[in-house]
Design a protein around this motif. Sequence first.
Motif, PDB file in Angstrom:
ATOM      1  N   LYS A 105     -80.183 -23.032  32.766  1.00 24.71           N
ATOM      2  CA  LYS A 105     -78.968 -22.236  32.978  1.00 24.71           C
ATOM      3  C   LYS A 105     -77.765 -22.815  32.230  1.00 24.71           C
ATOM      4  N   THR A 107     -75.374 -22.533  29.723  1.00 21.07           N
ATOM      5  CA  THR A 107     -74.938 -21.392  28.910  1.00 21.07           C
ATOM      6  C   THR A 107     -74.495 -21.804  27.505  1.00 21.07           C
ATOM      7  N   MET A 110     -77.618 -22.114  25.567  1.00 21.38           N
ATOM      8  CA  MET A 110     -78.165 -20.766  25.420  1.00 21.38           C
ATOM      9  C   MET A 110     -77.468 -20.018  24.281  1.00 21.38           C
ATOM     10  N   GLU A 111     -76.152 -20.163  24.227  1.00 25.73           N
ATOM     11  CA  GLU A 111     -75.372 -19.501  23.178  1.00 25.73           C
ATOM     12  C   GLU A 111     -75.724 -20.055  21.798  1.00 25.73           C
ATOM     13  N   TYR A 129     -82.504 -15.219  24.606  1.00 26.21           N
ATOM     14  CA  TYR A 129     -81.364 -16.071  24.928  1.00 26.21           C
ATOM     15  C   TYR A 129     -80.094 -15.237  25.089  1.00 26.21           C
ATOM     16  N   TYR A 130     -79.909 -14.234  24.223  1.00 24.23           N
ATOM     17  CA  TYR A 130     -78.754 -13.346  24.390  1.00 24.23           C
ATOM     18  C   TYR A 130     -78.857 -12.572  25.710  1.00 24.23           C
ATOM     19  N   SER A 132     -80.479 -13.444  28.460  1.00 25.97           N
ATOM     20  CA  SER A 132     -80.248 -14.363  29.582  1.00 25.97           C
ATOM     21  C   SER A 132     -78.770 -14.714  29.711  1.00 25.97           C
ATOM     22  N   LEU A 133     -78.113 -14.877  28.563  1.00 31.08           N
ATOM     23  CA  LEU A 133     -76.686 -15.203  28.575  1.00 31.08           C
ATOM     24  C   LEU A 133     -75.888 -14.080  29.220  1.00 31.08           C
ATOM     25  N   HIS A 134     -76.245 -12.841  28.905  1.00 30.41           N
ATOM     26  CA  HIS A 134     -75.549 -11.711  29.527  1.00 30.41           C
ATOM     27  C   HIS A 134     -75.812 -11.656  31.023  1.00 30.41           C
ATOM     28  N   THR A 137     -73.744 -14.553  32.680  1.00 33.76           N
ATOM     29  CA  THR A 137     -72.286 -14.568  32.548  1.00 33.76           C
ATOM     30  C   THR A 137     -71.633 -13.191  32.622  1.00 33.76           C
ATOM     31  N   ASP A 139     -71.235 -11.420  30.074  1.00 32.68           N
ATOM     32  CA  ASP A 139     -70.511 -11.349  28.807  1.00 32.68           C
ATOM     33  C   ASP A 139     -70.966 -10.144  27.992  1.00 32.68           C
ATOM     34  N   SER A 142     -72.586 -10.745  24.414  1.00 27.04           N
ATOM     35  CA  SER A 142     -74.019 -11.044  24.448  1.00 27.04           C
ATOM     36  C   SER A 142     -74.834  -9.766  24.618  1.00 27.04           C
TER      37      SER A 142
END
Length: 236
Positions: A105, A107, A110-111, A129-130, A132-134, A137, A139, A142
């Motif tokens: 986790k 981030t 991940m980014e 990864y994008y 999971s990032l979204h 977060t 975001d 992402s």
Amino acid sequence: MSKRVVLVFLMFICSGVAFSQTASDSIPKLDPKVKNALNVADQLAYQAALKYNDLEVAKNKLFDLIVRNPEDIRYMEALGSLYFESGINASAALVAMDILKINDKNTGAMEIAAYALEQLGAFDRALPYYESLHLLTGDNFSLYKSAYLQYSMKRYAEAMNSVNMLVKNAKPDEKIGFAVSETETQQVNMKAAALNLKGLIYLDQSSKTEAKASFNEAISLEPNFNQAKENLQKTN
């Protein structure tokens, strides 16, 4: 990047061995006072190297700190950021993925993994990864990148689902950059960018009427959106 370098990079990915685990198994234990003194000296040298823009020395000091302190993820994070900021995408991705084996986790890692893998052309590896990032977060950048990679891989149903989520959830003050030249970037409203991408998805599937409507809606939000105007011409 040559095919040989990409192949070697993918072999490292597939090996699945976290460096920190290897290091912790093989490095002899130091007296705590000696270890602390060495850590302080290397940290000071690392900071001085950054100050004087000597990235090679900075990198070497981080390696020393990582080997001596395999349990401290901060040094791996610093190394990943150093590679990333220097544009060394293969190394940045490898470090980031090892960090994620320790903390899935993280981030920041991940980014870095997502962007670096995308730059290497490994879209199928960057996409999770994008995504999971979204999920972690919320975001929207992402989410846009997820939609774009799905579109690039011709996974149109997934891309359309991501785009529709983005059109619904994009905030009025969110912007995303589009290159208009080698030195200039145009900042565009996120919803308009999503609609432009929606038009491209339709266009790829020969649905010109729907594509035209999407491009026009994007332009209504961003009248100077160069890419959407260029794409609109393709529907004629």
